[in-house]
Design a protein around this motif. Structure first.
Motif, mmCIF file in Angstrom:
data_model
loop_
_atom_site.group_PDB
_atom_site.id
_atom_site.type_symbol
_atom_site.label_atom_id
_atom_site.label_comp_id
_atom_site.label_asym_id
_atom_site.label_seq_id
_atom_site.Cartn_x
_atom_site.Cartn_y
_atom_site.Cartn_z
ATOM 1 N N SER A 574 0.826 -1.211 0.000
ATOM 2 C CA SER A 574 0.000 0.000 0.000
ATOM 3 C C SER A 574 0.856 1.256 0.000
ATOM 4 C CB SER A 574 -0.924 -0.007 1.220
ATOM 5 O OG SER A 574 -1.757 -1.154 1.209
ATOM 6 N N ALA A 575 1.917 1.270 0.803
ATOM 7 C CA ALA A 575 2.785 2.444 0.840
ATOM 8 C C ALA A 575 3.501 2.641 -0.486
ATOM 9 C CB ALA A 575 3.804 2.292 1.975
ATOM 10 N N ALA A 576 3.918 1.546 -1.122
ATOM 11 C CA ALA A 576 4.575 1.668 -2.427
ATOM 12 C C ALA A 576 3.615 2.222 -3.469
ATOM 13 C CB ALA A 576 5.114 0.311 -2.868
ATOM 14 N N THR A 577 2.355 1.811 -3.411
ATOM 15 C CA THR A 577 1.356 2.306 -4.358
ATOM 16 C C THR A 577 1.114 3.797 -4.160
ATOM 17 O OG1 THR A 577 0.316 0.136 -4.358
ATOM 18 C CG2 THR A 577 -0.968 1.970 -5.224
ATOM 19 N N ARG A 578 1.075 4.227 -2.916
ATOM 20 C CA ARG A 578 0.849 5.646 -2.642
ATOM 21 C C ARG A 578 2.004 6.507 -3.121
ATOM 22 N NH1 ARG A 578 -1.505 7.902 2.814
ATOM 23 N NH2 ARG A 578 -1.399 9.682 1.439
ATOM 24 N N ARG A 579 3.232 5.922 -3.043
ATOM 25 C CA ARG A 579 4.397 6.708 -3.436
ATOM 26 C C ARG A 579 4.566 6.814 -4.945
ATOM 27 N NH1 ARG A 579 6.752 4.215 1.312
ATOM 28 N NH2 ARG A 579 7.398 2.424 0.063
ATOM 29 N N GLU A 580 3.802 6.040 -5.721
ATOM 30 C CA GLU A 580 3.910 6.126 -7.176
ATOM 31 C C GLU A 580 3.353 7.460 -7.668
ATOM 32 O OE1 GLU A 580 1.933 2.871 -8.874
ATOM 33 O OE2 GLU A 580 3.323 1.333 -8.099
ATOM 34 N N PRO A 581 4.062 8.122 -8.589
ATOM 35 C CA PRO A 581 3.584 9.425 -9.093
ATOM 36 C C PRO A 581 2.236 9.279 -9.789
ATOM 37 C CG PRO A 581 5.878 9.048 -9.704
ATOM 38 C CD PRO A 581 5.363 7.765 -9.161
ATOM 39 N N GLY A 582 1.290 10.152 -9.437
ATOM 40 C CA GLY A 582 -0.014 10.169 -10.090
ATOM 41 C C GLY A 582 -0.928 9.051 -9.681
ATOM 42 N N SER A 583 -0.523 8.296 -8.626
ATOM 43 C CA SER A 583 -1.364 7.172 -8.223
ATOM 44 C C SER A 583 -2.615 7.685 -7.543
ATOM 45 C CB SER A 583 -0.600 6.257 -7.263
ATOM 46 O OG SER A 583 -1.453 5.244 -6.787
ATOM 47 N N GLU A 584 -3.750 7.141 -7.903
ATOM 48 C CA GLU A 584 -5.024 7.532 -7.307
ATOM 49 C C GLU A 584 -5.576 6.425 -6.437
ATOM 50 O OE1 GLU A 584 -7.268 10.207 -8.070
ATOM 51 O OE2 GLU A 584 -5.760 11.363 -9.120
ATOM 52 N N MET A 585 -4.880 5.287 -6.385
ATOM 53 C CA MET A 585 -5.414 4.131 -5.678
ATOM 54 C C MET A 585 -4.421 3.710 -4.616
ATOM 55 S SD MET A 585 -8.108 2.540 -7.871
ATOM 56 C CE MET A 585 -7.982 0.998 -7.107
ATOM 57 N N GLY A 586 -4.951 3.349 -3.488
ATOM 58 C CA GLY A 586 -4.103 2.811 -2.437
ATOM 59 C C GLY A 586 -4.105 1.321 -2.464
ATOM 60 N N VAL A 587 -5.280 0.767 -2.348
ATOM 61 C CA VAL A 587 -5.411 -0.674 -2.411
ATOM 62 C C VAL A 587 -6.560 -0.958 -3.341
ATOM 63 C CG1 VAL A 587 -5.809 -2.761 -1.117
ATOM 64 C CG2 VAL A 587 -4.566 -0.899 -0.050
ATOM 65 N N GLY A 588 -6.331 -1.754 -4.371
ATOM 66 C CA GLY A 588 -7.352 -2.008 -5.369
ATOM 67 C C GLY A 588 -8.527 -2.767 -4.820
ATOM 68 N N GLU A 589 -9.592 -2.719 -5.549
ATOM 69 C CA GLU A 589 -10.813 -3.380 -5.119
ATOM 70 C C GLU A 589 -10.600 -4.884 -5.078
ATOM 71 O OE1 GLU A 589 -15.505 -3.675 -6.359
ATOM 72 O OE2 GLU A 589 -14.153 -2.317 -7.395
ATOM 73 N N GLY A 590 -10.978 -5.452 -3.925
ATOM 74 C CA GLY A 590 -10.859 -6.893 -3.780
ATOM 75 C C GLY A 590 -9.438 -7.399 -3.698
#
Length: 704
Positions: A574-590
């Motif tokens: 989750s932290a890696a996803t948040r640190r991605e530039p332009g990321s709008e999602m933290g944890v995907g659905e399901g």
């Protein structure tokens, strides 16, 4: 003593004040001091060294004849009477002449009397060591061109006839026959094993034997006992079969026995049946009446005396071809140094011999010391047992160790000090000088029966296997694997398999320890596993995680998987996803986290603790024994990932070594805030601090 800067009062109640550690000397200074202390010589220091190496010089001055002498003499006489038949019998296992077993019993008792620290242990011939010595002797005899199936006992035991199927040369002086070469191999093996043990004692390696666990030793004793039993069946049946070597020795011997069953000597079979019945009945009677009997029944000696008389007057050897002990000379043979070439050949075999001898000796010494309220020194025991092997090796003796059965007899007959060993040595000396030739007509089947009956205690250990399985399946697996490998492969392979499996079992227990989320026990300040106990109260917004083991390189991934699975949040992903530039999602659905569905999370804002259900993670570090570099890096990365998600990581109940490791590793750096805001003395104080930071209602401890 002045308080450390981080332990000042901050208005939150009592604060733990750490003492300032004394200034540590440098390594070079410590080495110089130790070297100077070791090289300094004086009369008191020399006398203290002598007392340390020869404990008899200390306790003999405090000996109380009125209280101790009667018990020592009685136990010494009983052990000496037991030693004589066992020494003659165990020579079958070692493939040596009986006179060498008597030499071994004599010298071992005298040396341990001087150097041993246990008052009740009897050091001498031991069936498992005799088996290991005999296997090496058989192998070297075969390589030297002798027939291993030809026993050293008997009227023609010292024949120098070579095995025509073997082209190897005899390693020895001219005229050295089978028995001569056999004892040369045994003494070389004994000397090398003794040197290993002395070096272990000098280097303070007495702790090494503790890695041979009790289930491992019990399994080894069981497997070796089956091997010993198999090796003695040919003497009990009176058949001549090859002495197999290498893997599958037990199975090969059984097959050879079945093929040779038709050639069994009826006289030996009948003698074995009678002796087994008498010995087993006497043992059972002694066990049931041991509280009434002040002295154990000398059943083995009585059986040997009666059997020798029957064999002599019945002329069983001449009339029925029954194998007998043959000539047992009197007196001592001139000392001789073991062959260096043979020492090189058996150097590897001596490793397992030294370890088994050391492990049994130290464990028995510590067991009797605990039960009688005194202490022993493991390193001195190594020196004592090592000298019991090194010095007698020059006098045609073979490997020795402490033996449980004779040690129990010593205790039961009133032994008070090591002086009883001198009495036992005197009994053996009497046999060596006068009585040995009287056993010429003693049948080997009788000796084999004595050996088999002595295995009764080791074979009975299989009864405790179901209970051991209920207590610890891992230990039961070590027991079974060690015993099975000893029987199916070799005793050395069984010992190695047991050690490796024990270490793997230990590593497995620390690699996948139990992990759980804790909840509060009612209104108390204690927390327990929410899946194990009912009625516990979860703390809103706080996850309390317990990892019941150390955190190191082998289990760091399991630590993270357990934490992510139980809390329902993969902080790293989750932290890696948040640190991605332009990321709008933290944890995907399901998106699952180790089998758990975190649900639909569609925006970066929904990654805040209100969505995850908690704002703080408290790690209960009470079971955390130690941290290594990998474990430290794991905690740092975990805190960074939680920080990116708005979650606080707190540690509770850290022991001093873990706190020091956290400081040295930079986990408690100045940029992370004060130490008392990251480490807490209890889980409850950490939970209260977490809730106070979020402005939640906290009930003070005084109101509980």
């Amino acid at each position: 003593m002045e308080a450390a800067p981080e332990s000042l009062q901050q208005g939150r109640g009592l604060v733990l004040v750490r003492r300032q550690p004394p200034a540590q000397k440098g390594l070079l200074e410590r080495l110089k001091a130790r070297l100077w202390q070791s090289c300094t010589c004086s009369v008191p220091r020399a006398w203290a060294l002598v007392q340390s190496l020869v404990p008899a010089t200390r306790w003999l001055r405090e000996y109380r004849p009125r209280e101790d002498l009667a018990g020592d003499v009685m136990s010494g006489l009983v052990i000496g009477i037991i030693l004589v038949p066992q020494a003659i019998a165990y020579s079958l296992l070692a493939g040596l002449q009986p006179i060498y077993s008597l030499y071994t019993s004599f010298f071992a008792n005298l040396i341990y009397f001087l150097m041993g620290t246990s008052r009740h242990v009897n050091v001498g011939i031991f069936s498992l060591l005799c088996l290991m010595v005999g296997q090496v002797v058989d192998r070297e005899l075969q390589l030297a061109g002798f027939d291993p199936s030809q026993d050293g006992l008997g009227p023609q035991g010292n024949s120098s006839t070579l095995n025509s199927s073997t082209t190897s040369l005899v390693l020895g002086p001219p005229g050295c026959g089978r028995d001569c070469h056999a004892i040369r191999v045994a003494t070389a093996l004994t000397l090398v094993a003794g040197i290993y043990q002395v070096l272990m004692g000098v280097l303070r390696l007495g702790f090494v034997s503790t890695y041979l666990s009790q289930p491992l030793l019990d399994g080894f004793a069981m497997g070796a006992s089956v091997t010993i039993l198999t090796s003695q069946l040919r003497h009990m049946l009176g058949v001549r079969v090859p002495r197999h070597q290498g893997p599958g020795m037990v199975i090969s011997t059984w097959l050879s026995l079945l093929r040779s069953l038709a050639q069994a000597n009826l006289c030996d079979v009948a003698t074995s049946a009678v002796c087994l019945a008498v010995l087993l009945a006497a043992k059972e009677l002694s066990d049931r009446c041991r509280h009434r009997l002040k002295v154990p029944l000398p059943t083995e000696l009585l059986v040997i005396v009666v059997a020798t008389l029957v064999s002599h007057f019945g002329q069983l050897h001449r009339r029925f071809g029954s194998s007998v002990a043959g000539d047992i000379p009197t007196g001592f043979v001139a000392p001789q140094a073991p062959d260096p070439r043979l020492m090189q050949r058996v150097a590897l075999d001596a490793v397992s011999l030294a370890l088994v001898s050391s492990a049994f000796s130290i464990s028995l010494a510590e067991m009797f010391a605990r039960s009688h309220g005194y202490s022993v020194r493991a390193n001195q025991e190594l020196l004592a047992v090592g000298c019991c092997n090194v010095l007698p090796a020059f006098f045609h003796c073979f490997a020795t160790s402490a033996a449980l059965s004779k040690s129990l007899v010593k205790t039961a007959t009133g032994c008070r000090t090591q002086l009883s060993s001198v009495v036992s040595a005197a009994v053996v000396l009497l046999v060596l000088l006068v009585l040995a030739p009287l056993f010429w007509d003693l049948q080997r089947s009788v000796l084999a029966c004595i050996i088999v009956v002595s295995l009764r205690g080791a074979l009975r250990k299989v009864r405790g296997l179901p209970r051991l399985w209920r207590l610890s399946p891992a230990d039961a697996l070590v027991w079974v694997a060690t015993a099975a490998t000893c029987v199916l492969v070799t005793t050395e392979a069984g010992l190695l398999a047991g050690v490796l499996l024990s270490l793997l079992s230990l590593a497995g227990r620390t690699q996948r320890p139990r992990a759980a989320l804790l909840a509060r026990i009612g209104d108390s300040a204690f927390y327990e596993d929410a899946t194990e106990f009912e009625g516990l109260v979860p703390q809103p917004g706080v996850q309390v995680f317990r990892f019941a083991g150390p955190l190191y390189y082998a289990n760091k991934d399991f630590f993270l998987r357990s934490l992510y699975s139980l809390t329902g949040l993969d902080a790293g992903r989750s932290a890696a996803t948040r640190r991605e530039p332009g990321s709008e999602m933290g944890v995907g659905e399901g998106e699952p986290v180790d089998g758990k569905d975190l649900g639909s999370v569609t925006s970066r804002a929904r990654l805040v603790p209100m969505v995850t259900g908690f704002h703080t993670v408290v790690i209960d570090c009470a079971p955390l024994l130690f941290l290594d570099v990998a474990g430290m890096a794991t905690l740092k990365d975990l805190r960074r990932d939680y920080w990116a998600l708005g979650v606080t990581l707190l540690l509770a109940c850290c022991n001093p070594s873990v706190r020091d490791a956290l400081k040295r590793g930079g986990f408690l750096g100045e940029d992370q805030g004060p130490e008392d805001e990251q480490l807490f003395p209890s889980v409850h104080s950490a939970v209260e601090a977490a809730r106070a930071r979020r402005g939640e209602l906290v009930v003070p401890d005084s109101a509980l």
